[in-house]
Design a protein around this motif. Structure first.
Motif, PDB file in Angstrom:
ATOM      1  N   ALA A 165    -135.287 -31.449  12.819  1.00  0.00           N
ATOM      2  CA  ALA A 165    -136.453 -32.181  13.332  1.00  0.00           C
ATOM      3  C   ALA A 165    -137.594 -32.174  12.327  1.00  0.00           C
ATOM      4  O   ALA A 165    -138.217 -33.210  12.063  1.00  0.00           O
ATOM      5  CB  ALA A 165    -136.906 -31.569  14.656  1.00  0.00           C
ATOM      6  N   VAL A 166    -137.878 -31.001  11.734  1.00  0.00           N
ATOM      7  CA  VAL A 166    -138.972 -30.909  10.767  1.00  0.00           C
ATOM      8  C   VAL A 166    -138.658 -31.743   9.528  1.00  0.00           C
ATOM      9  O   VAL A 166    -139.520 -32.469   9.003  1.00  0.00           O
ATOM     10  CB  VAL A 166    -139.249 -29.433  10.391  1.00  0.00           C
ATOM     11  CG1 VAL A 166    -140.242 -29.348   9.240  1.00  0.00           C
ATOM     12  CG2 VAL A 166    -139.776 -28.668  11.603  1.00  0.00           C
ATOM     13  N   THR A 167    -137.413 -31.669   9.054  1.00  0.00           N
ATOM     14  CA  THR A 167    -137.008 -32.454   7.879  1.00  0.00           C
ATOM     15  C   THR A 167    -137.148 -33.950   8.154  1.00  0.00           C
ATOM     16  O   THR A 167    -137.671 -34.711   7.326  1.00  0.00           O
ATOM     17  CB  THR A 167    -135.548 -32.126   7.504  1.00  0.00           C
ATOM     18  OG1 THR A 167    -135.440 -30.724   7.229  1.00  0.00           O
ATOM     19  CG2 THR A 167    -135.108 -32.912   6.280  1.00  0.00           C
ATOM     20  N   THR A 168    -136.700 -34.375   9.324  1.00  0.00           N
ATOM     21  CA  THR A 168    -136.728 -35.794   9.676  1.00  0.00           C
ATOM     22  C   THR A 168    -138.142 -36.320   9.829  1.00  0.00           C
ATOM     23  O   THR A 168    -138.459 -37.438   9.399  1.00  0.00           O
ATOM     24  CB  THR A 168    -135.939 -36.028  10.980  1.00  0.00           C
ATOM     25  OG1 THR A 168    -134.589 -35.593  10.798  1.00  0.00           O
ATOM     26  CG2 THR A 168    -135.955 -37.504  11.380  1.00  0.00           C
ATOM     27  N   VAL A 169    -139.018 -35.524  10.438  1.00  0.00           N
ATOM     28  CA  VAL A 169    -140.393 -35.972  10.651  1.00  0.00           C
ATOM     29  C   VAL A 169    -141.099 -36.207   9.317  1.00  0.00           C
ATOM     30  O   VAL A 169    -141.908 -37.125   9.196  1.00  0.00           O
ATOM     31  CB  VAL A 169    -141.149 -34.940  11.517  1.00  0.00           C
ATOM     32  CG1 VAL A 169    -142.606 -34.859  11.173  1.00  0.00           C
ATOM     33  CG2 VAL A 169    -141.013 -35.303  12.984  1.00  0.00           C
ATOM     34  N   HIS A 170    -140.783 -35.400   8.307  1.00  0.00           N
ATOM     35  CA  HIS A 170    -141.415 -35.574   6.995  1.00  0.00           C
ATOM     36  C   HIS A 170    -140.714 -36.635   6.137  1.00  0.00           C
ATOM     37  O   HIS A 170    -141.351 -37.210   5.248  1.00  0.00           O
ATOM     38  CB  HIS A 170    -141.446 -34.243   6.238  1.00  0.00           C
ATOM     39  CG  HIS A 170    -142.442 -33.266   6.782  1.00  0.00           C
ATOM     40  ND1 HIS A 170    -143.796 -33.468   6.685  1.00  0.00           N
ATOM     41  CD2 HIS A 170    -142.275 -32.099   7.452  1.00  0.00           C
ATOM     42  CE1 HIS A 170    -144.434 -32.450   7.260  1.00  0.00           C
ATOM     43  NE2 HIS A 170    -143.535 -31.614   7.733  1.00  0.00           N
ATOM     44  N   HIS A 171    -139.434 -36.888   6.399  1.00  0.00           N
ATOM     45  CA  HIS A 171    -138.703 -37.872   5.587  1.00  0.00           C
ATOM     46  C   HIS A 171    -137.672 -38.580   6.468  1.00  0.00           C
ATOM     47  O   HIS A 171    -136.465 -38.341   6.353  1.00  0.00           O
ATOM     48  CB  HIS A 171    -138.014 -37.186   4.413  1.00  0.00           C
ATOM     49  CG  HIS A 171    -137.593 -38.145   3.345  1.00  0.00           C
ATOM     50  ND1 HIS A 171    -137.080 -37.750   2.142  1.00  0.00           N
ATOM     51  CD2 HIS A 171    -137.606 -39.507   3.293  1.00  0.00           C
ATOM     52  CE1 HIS A 171    -136.802 -38.805   1.401  1.00  0.00           C
ATOM     53  NE2 HIS A 171    -137.104 -39.886   2.093  1.00  0.00           N
TER      54      HIS A 171
END
Length: 696
Positions: free
Chosen positions: A201-207
């Motif tokens: 989720a954190v990776t996706t939100v930033h990229h």
């Protein structure tokens, strides 16, 4: 796994000590954890490539693919600018920079493919882009279909920190430390609701790579944020019933029944009956009542409060009501005395201007229990005011009182804390009430008494002023009174707003046959009350005011309100002001005066006011526009709202889901003994130096 809260930002590639210090000062980001939880506020769709020859009219931010043909530095020293001529094969556009000219001239090359992103501007038939983003076509920045836009401050921008810098630093942090992102939700919740894992989720939100995956990532992170907020609120709320036994009021006796059957001025609405049932259940439960009563202006909250006080009196206790202003306290007193005194209820008024002899009588009757209802201002909570047996305290317009002031009411009964009913005419959106007042029970009176005519709201512009004045003249000639509200007291050079002082003289000259009075927040309380009293008693027909009349005066004969520079007010404030009219039998009007040249969003807000008188619809719109902020005095209630990704205005379903999950988990594991990760995170997020949450 590394603890990301222990890794300082200066160790992230590209940041270093100086930038780390700046990010800490400006955004409160000091660790890798902080950086990865600094989420984009919105996203730009980079999936489409525009052609320059297709530009027409007002353009959005666009993405172009092409090459620079030439670069030229125009002007000298502080007035110098770098102009690059850019072509995409269909036409040309000028790219202009006013800062970092030498660096950018060395950075960008001619005849190399670039992706350029920015908002085009047209001047004299020529298009240009000022300070756009420029990336080589094979870079990760250029290949991202959705680009996050990160919150920044003016100082960061002036120091050369851009949204794309934050993006790149987040990518560097994820590359180096992404494997250490911890999972902060219980596995049973992840499985039940099919939430994305924390790291993904954190990776996706930033990229983000596609829209659906981004939606799922944001949903998961929003839920996590709201879940911990609700967990914090519900753990204190769930403790309250057991920790705070209250005075039980089992009887509905002579005072209540006599009032209901003989003295009620009009039949109760179904909403009032429902709220009274909720209150009666609280009062008979054996635990202290802490209930918030919401109701639009004119919905009948005062009748509900009085009937609740009569229940307290029927059970051998005393009651008090505390109002924020002397004039409002006086109006409550006169209203309650007229309705309750014929039944044998002793009602008295205590304010700052109460004389010594009356104070002595109040003190004696409070002590021997013969004074049933005390109506007052802050004077009620003075140390020398002692009750024999205070069973119920009602607080009107509760956000006007600090939590410590409200806490002093608790000391007025040594045996057990009095029941608390707090009232507000400021509609609070349901999601905000669930969050901020999660430790209170909330009742809503959501209908007006029959026969009450809704206020007709009109939007008028400065060039229609004479027509508005003619309408005011007709209302005055019919014997009605008029409010005229200004946003400022004195003329301001910076803001082109009509000031109260200028307006007062103008209104006096326009309506010379009528008495005009005025009030503002800088006046001494006694003078303000005197001026308000002139208007309340119809000794003055026009009241020129700032927003101090938002709460407090009830003048049924006032049929018209004119709000100058209405575009400067928030929706909820406009609604509160409008609530000062429409209290009598006559049709009432609220006129919103504005300049003709206002933004589209501002016009939309003002037009909403003309379409609806539903305070909750207006409050929801205001929350969407302005965020929670300090709505309803939330910052003084001990529950700060600092949300990084969730939005109380638009995420109502997630707020409810988070609340339900928090309640279920606490029911099964009140001490969070089986959830040590949750317990530790909760302590980090919500350290509580003092628990004032039990005070409404």
């Amino acid at each position: 796994m590394k603890n990301l809260r222990d890794i300082e930002l200066k160790f992230v590639k590209g940041i270093g000590p100086a930038r780390a210090k700046l990010l800490d000062e400006e955004l409160g980001l000091s660790t890798v954890h902080d950086l990865l939880r600094h989420f984009p506020s919105h996203y730009l769709d980079r999936s489409n490539v525009y052609r320059i020859r297709d530009f027409a009219g007002e353009m959005p931010a666009v993405q172009l693919r092409g090459q620079f043909v030439t670069f030229n530095v125009i002007g000298e020293s502080a007035k110098a600018r770098l102009v690059g001529l850019f072509t995409d094969g269909t036409s040309n556009i000028e790219i202009v920079w006013f800062k970092r000219i030498k660096q950018l001239r060395d950075l960008y090359k001619t005849r190399v493919d670039y992706i350029v992103f920015g908002k085009p501007q047209e001047f004299n038939g020529r298009w240009s882009l000022v300070h756009p983003e420029v990336d080589p076509v094979n870079s990760s920045q250029a290949q991202a279909e959705f680009r996050g836009v990160y919150p920044l401050t003016e100082k960061l921008r002036n120091r050369g920190v851009t949204s794309r810098n934050i993006f790149q630093w987040a990518q560097n942090a994820l590359s180096a430390y992404g494997d250490s992102i911890p999972e902060m939700l219980p596995p049973e919740i992840l499985a039940r609701y099919h939430f994305m894992g924390a790291r993904e989720a954190v990776t996706t939100v930033h990229h983000p790579t596609d829209a659906e995956k981004l939606r799922r990532a944001r949903e998961r992170l929003k839920f996590e944020e709201l879940f911990y907020l609700q967990l914090n609120i519900r753990r204190y709320a769930s403790n309250r019933p057991g920790a705070l036994p209250g005075i039980s009021f089992p009887r509905i006796g002579r005072f209540f029944n006599s009032f209901y059957n003989e003295a009620l001025p009009f039949p109760l609405t179904e909403a009032q009956k429902r709220v009274l049932r909720e209150i009666r259940a609280d009062l008979g439960s054996g635990r202290q009542m802490n209930r918030l009563l919401q109701g639009d202006v004119g919905s009948g909250k005062t009748i509900v409060a009085l009937m609740t006080m009569l229940i307290a009196i029927d059970n051998g206790t005393q009651a008090c009501i505390m109002a924020p202003t002397e004039i409002l306290a006086t109006q409550h007193y006169e209203s309650m005395r007229s309705m309750a005194a014929p039944l044998g209820v002793n009602v008295r008024l205590l304010t700052g201007s109460t004389g010594r002899k009356e104070r002595e009588t109040i003190a004696r009757e409070l002590a021997d229990g013969s004074l049933h209802i005390l109506v007052g201002t802050h004077a009620v909570i003075e140390d020398n005011v002692s009750f024999k047996n205070l069973g119920l305290a009602v607080i009107d317009e509760q956000h006007r009182f600090g939590v410590v002031q409200r806490a002093r009411l608790w000391g007025k009964n040594a045996a057990a804390p009095p029941h608390i009913l707090v009232m507000t005419a400021t509609p609070i959106p349901r999601t905000l009430a669930m969050t901020v007042y999660g430790d209170l029970d909330v009742s809503v009176i959501d209908e007006l008494p029959p026969g009450r005519k809704p206020v007709s709201t009109l939007l008028r512009y400065d060039d229609q002023r004479q027509s508005v004045y003619r309408s005011i003249g007709r209302q005055l000639a019919a014997g009605h009174q008029v409010y005229i509200v200004y946003p400022l007291i004195t003329e301001s050079e910076k803001l082109d707003l009509r000031s109260l002082e200028e307006g007062y003289e103008l209104i006096r000259g326009t309506f010379p046959s009528y008495r005009v009075t005025y009030v503002h927040g800088r006046m001494k309380p006694a003078e303000k009350d005197h001026q308000m009293k002139l208007f309340a008693e119809n000794k003055a027909q026009i009241l020129v005011s700032t927003t101090v009349i938002e709460v407090g005066v009830n003048v049924p004969n006032a049929s018209t309100m004119v709000i100058e520079n209405a575009e400067r007010f928030g929706l909820s404030q406009l609604h509160q002001l409008r609530g000062r009219v429409g209290r009598g039998a006559a049709q009432s009007y609220c006129v919103l005066m504005s300049k003709r040249r206002i933004g589209a969003d501002t016009r939309k807000r003002l037009e909403l006011m003309t379409r609806t008188t539903d305070g909750f619809e207006i409050a929801e719109a205001d929350l969407r526009a302005r965020g929670p902020g300090d709505l309803e005095g939330t910052m003084q209630s001990g529950i700060p709202i600092d949300l990084r990704i969730a939005n109380l205005a638009t995420d109502g379903q997630l707020v409810q889901l988070a609340r339900d999950c928090a309640e279920q988990l606490l029911d099964a594991d009140p001490a969070l003994a089986a959830h040590p990760v949750l317990a530790a995170e909760l302590r980090r997020l919500y350290p509580r130096p003092a628990d004032l949450s039990r005070i409404s």
